[in-house]
Design a protein around this motif. Structure first.
Motif, PDB file in Angstrom:
ATOM      1  N   THR A  10      39.711   0.956  54.820  1.00 44.65           N
ATOM      2  CA  THR A  10      38.274   1.013  55.081  1.00 44.65           C
ATOM      3  C   THR A  10      37.807   2.418  55.447  1.00 44.65           C
ATOM      4  N   TYR A  11      38.743   3.363  55.665  1.00 43.33           N
ATOM      5  CA  TYR A  11      38.317   4.737  55.913  1.00 43.33           C
ATOM      6  C   TYR A  11      37.573   5.288  54.703  1.00 43.33           C
ATOM      7  N   PHE A  12      37.889   4.791  53.534  1.00 45.37           N
ATOM      8  CA  PHE A  12      37.177   5.221  52.329  1.00 45.37           C
ATOM      9  C   PHE A  12      35.685   4.964  52.475  1.00 45.37           C
TER      10      PHE A  12
ATOM     11  N   ALA B 102      30.153   6.884  53.262  1.00 41.37           N
ATOM     12  CA  ALA B 102      28.947   6.937  54.091  1.00 41.37           C
ATOM     13  C   ALA B 102      28.581   8.375  54.431  1.00 41.37           C
ATOM     14  N   ALA B 103      29.591   9.206  54.693  1.00 44.82           N
ATOM     15  CA  ALA B 103      29.344  10.610  55.030  1.00 44.82           C
ATOM     16  C   ALA B 103      28.714  11.351  53.847  1.00 44.82           C
ATOM     17  N   VAL B 104      29.215  11.074  52.637  1.00 49.49           N
ATOM     18  CA  VAL B 104      28.659  11.717  51.436  1.00 49.49           C
ATOM     19  C   VAL B 104      27.212  11.279  51.218  1.00 49.49           C
ATOM     20  N   ILE B 105      26.967   9.980  51.384  1.00 43.24           N
ATOM     21  CA  ILE B 105      25.606   9.465  51.200  1.00 43.24           C
ATOM     22  C   ILE B 105      24.666  10.057  52.246  1.00 43.24           C
ATOM     23  N   LEU B 106      25.148  10.177  53.480  1.00 40.21           N
ATOM     24  CA  LEU B 106      24.325  10.770  54.539  1.00 40.21           C
ATOM     25  C   LEU B 106      23.999  12.220  54.224  1.00 40.21           C
ATOM     26  N   LEU B 107      24.971  12.936  53.674  1.00 43.84           N
ATOM     27  CA  LEU B 107      24.726  14.325  53.276  1.00 43.84           C
ATOM     28  C   LEU B 107      23.632  14.398  52.220  1.00 43.84           C
ATOM     29  N   LEU B 108      23.658  13.478  51.260  1.00 44.47           N
ATOM     30  CA  LEU B 108      22.619  13.430  50.237  1.00 44.47           C
ATOM     31  C   LEU B 108      21.248  13.160  50.863  1.00 44.47           C
TER      32      LEU B 108
ATOM     33  N   ILE C  96      23.870   3.863  56.454  1.00 40.47           N
ATOM     34  CA  ILE C  96      23.958   2.984  57.631  1.00 40.47           C
ATOM     35  C   ILE C  96      24.602   1.656  57.260  1.00 40.47           C
ATOM     36  N   ILE C  97      24.225   1.123  56.100  1.00 48.26           N
ATOM     37  CA  ILE C  97      24.799  -0.144  55.642  1.00 48.26           C
ATOM     38  C   ILE C  97      26.301  -0.010  55.403  1.00 48.26           C
ATOM     39  N   VAL C  98      26.731   1.104  54.785  1.00 44.49           N
ATOM     40  CA  VAL C  98      28.155   1.314  54.508  1.00 44.49           C
ATOM     41  C   VAL C  98      28.946   1.417  55.802  1.00 44.49           C
ATOM     42  N   VAL C  99      28.397   2.126  56.796  1.00 43.13           N
ATOM     43  CA  VAL C  99      29.073   2.230  58.091  1.00 43.13           C
ATOM     44  C   VAL C  99      29.187   0.853  58.732  1.00 43.13           C
ATOM     45  N   PHE C 100      28.127   0.068  58.662  1.00 46.66           N
ATOM     46  CA  PHE C 100      28.152  -1.286  59.223  1.00 46.66           C
ATOM     47  C   PHE C 100      29.224  -2.130  58.546  1.00 46.66           C
ATOM     48  N   VAL C 101      29.311  -2.039  57.227  1.00 50.26           N
ATOM     49  CA  VAL C 101      30.330  -2.794  56.488  1.00 50.26           C
ATOM     50  C   VAL C 101      31.729  -2.378  56.923  1.00 50.26           C
ATOM     51  N   HIS C 102      31.923  -1.053  57.108  1.00 51.07           N
ATOM     52  CA  HIS C 102      33.231  -0.558  57.548  1.00 51.07           C
ATOM     53  C   HIS C 102      33.663  -1.212  58.850  1.00 51.07           C
TER      54      HIS C 102
ATOM     55  N   ALA D  21      32.426  -3.892  60.263  1.00 51.99           N
ATOM     56  CA  ALA D  21      32.509  -5.347  60.135  1.00 51.99           C
ATOM     57  C   ALA D  21      33.855  -5.760  59.565  1.00 51.99           C
ATOM     58  N   ILE D  22      34.310  -5.017  58.548  1.00 50.96           N
ATOM     59  CA  ILE D  22      35.619  -5.308  57.953  1.00 50.96           C
ATOM     60  C   ILE D  22      36.727  -5.059  58.967  1.00 50.96           C
ATOM     61  N   ASP D  23      36.631  -3.942  59.682  1.00 50.34           N
ATOM     62  CA  ASP D  23      37.668  -3.569  60.633  1.00 50.34           C
ATOM     63  C   ASP D  23      37.757  -4.576  61.781  1.00 50.34           C
ATOM     64  N   MET D  24      36.583  -5.007  62.266  1.00 52.63           N
ATOM     65  CA  MET D  24      36.572  -5.953  63.379  1.00 52.63           C
ATOM     66  C   MET D  24      37.018  -7.343  62.941  1.00 52.63           C
ATOM     67  N   GLY D  25      36.702  -7.659  61.676  1.00 55.50           N
ATOM     68  CA  GLY D  25      37.041  -8.987  61.205  1.00 55.50           C
ATOM     69  C   GLY D  25      38.406  -9.087  60.549  1.00 55.50           C
ATOM     70  N   LYS D  26      39.134  -7.979  60.569  1.00 57.35           N
ATOM     71  CA  LYS D  26      40.433  -7.947  59.907  1.00 57.35           C
ATOM     72  C   LYS D  26      41.399  -8.929  60.584  1.00 57.35           C
ATOM     73  N   ALA D  27      42.037  -9.759  59.798  1.00 58.49           N
ATOM     74  CA  ALA D  27      42.967 -10.748  60.342  1.00 58.49           C
ATOM     75  C   ALA D  27      44.397 -10.283  60.122  1.00 58.49           C
ATOM     76  N   TYR D  28      45.147 -10.220  61.214  1.00 53.65           N
ATOM     77  CA  TYR D  28      46.562  -9.868  61.118  1.00 53.65           C
ATOM     78  C   TYR D  28      47.351 -11.177  61.151  1.00 53.65           C
ATOM     79  N   ASN D  29      47.397 -11.812  59.990  1.00 46.53           N
ATOM     80  CA  ASN D  29      48.052 -13.110  59.872  1.00 46.53           C
ATOM     81  C   ASN D  29      49.559 -12.918  59.806  1.00 46.53           C
ATOM     82  N   ILE D  30      50.268 -13.497  60.745  1.00 47.91           N
ATOM     83  CA  ILE D  30      51.717 -13.315  60.811  1.00 47.91           C
ATOM     84  C   ILE D  30      52.399 -13.829  59.541  1.00 47.91           C
ATOM     85  N   ASP D  31      51.795 -14.801  58.873  1.00 43.90           N
ATOM     86  CA  ASP D  31      52.394 -15.339  57.649  1.00 43.90           C
ATOM     87  C   ASP D  31      52.440 -14.295  56.535  1.00 43.90           C
ATOM     88  N   SER D  32      51.569 -13.286  56.612  1.00 36.77           N
ATOM     89  CA  SER D  32      51.569 -12.245  55.571  1.00 36.77           C
ATOM     90  C   SER D  32      52.815 -11.370  55.664  1.00 36.77           C
TER      91      SER D  32
END
Length: 244
Positions: free
Chosen positions: A14-16, A21-27, A73-79, A81-92
């Motif tokens: 998700t760092y991508f 977001a940084a590139v879009i903000l620069l624009l 702003i939307i891209v940062v929010f998505v980042h 949201a994904i990071d907070m909602g990331k599931a570390y499922n032991i079965d994986s």
């Protein structure tokens, strides 16, 4: 084709989005700058038609800048949201890799506040501190007395050399997020790793030594032995370790 699991990519993928977001903000910033510049150029020296064209141009650029800002702003929010909602499922981590694990002697599980001289350089049982420590990645090695207590509760300890490669460190930072009931994972630097070994992974009375770091074997060990200690503590009580 040989399978190669890049577990650390799940941590850094998700760092991508942040870079995007940084590139879009620069624009957006460039858009506001041009809009401001063109607005200043719209003076009485220009003809009526030229003023109208410049105003139209400025309005379009300002609108584009607004859109870029909103999108960043939307891209940062998505980042996040994904990071907070990331599931570390032991079965994986059930990768079913072939692992060689030693069954170590059980030296008991007494509690003591005194320093303990262990029979093993990297102990997997024995008298230990009445306190455990939090799950996570450590840059300095905690005392063995604490680590043994963690293993008593079913935690996995990954012992890594201080000069481990950055990509290995990144993967270990990923592994330490996994939980199973009240047990977790710790990664600690250890100068007692046997010569010629890349990493040592331990659980209560279990040791796996690897000549070369292999994330699939580490994952399989974690899946197989996490929460298998002699004293299991519910997750609502341990809350990430460091509570006993």
């Amino acid at each position: 084709m040989e399978e190669h699991l890049l577990l650390h990519e799940q941590t850094g993928s998700t760092y991508f989005l942040l870079y995007t977001a940084a590139v879009i903000l620069l624009l957006a910033v460039l858009g506001y700058w041009y809009a401001s510049k063109w607005n200043k150029e719209n003076t009485s020296r220009l003809k009526k038609e030229e003023k109208a064209a410049l105003r139209k141009k400025t309005k379009k650029m300002r609108l584009a800048a607004h859109l870029f800002l909103s999108l960043s702003i939307i891209v940062v929010f998505v980042h996040f949201a994904i990071d907070m909602g990331k599931a570390y499922n032991i079965d994986s981590l059930n990768l079913k890799a072939e692992i060689e694990v030693s069954d170590d002697q059980n030296y008991g599980a007494e509690h003591s506040d005194d320093p303990v001289k262990y029979e093993m350089k990297i102990p997997t049982s024995g008298t230990h501190s009445p306190h455990d420590i939090q799950f996570g990645f450590y840059k300095e090695k905690p005392r063995n007395e604490l680590l043994v207590h963690n293993m008593e509760h079913g935690d996995i300890i990954i012992h890594y050399p201080k000069d481990a490669k950055p990509e290995i460190i990144e993967q270990l930072n990923y592994f330490v997020n996994f939980r199973e009931a009240g047990a977790g994972v710790l990664a600690v630097p250890d100068e007692n790793i046997p010569e010629g070994k890349a990493v040592v992974v331990t659980a209560w009375t279990k040791t796996m030594e690897l000549d070369q770091y292999d994330e699939q074997k580490v994952a399989t060990f974690i899946y197989t032995y996490i929460n298998k200690g002699p004293e299991k503590i519910p997750a609502q009580i341990r809350r990430g370790g460091g509570t006993m």
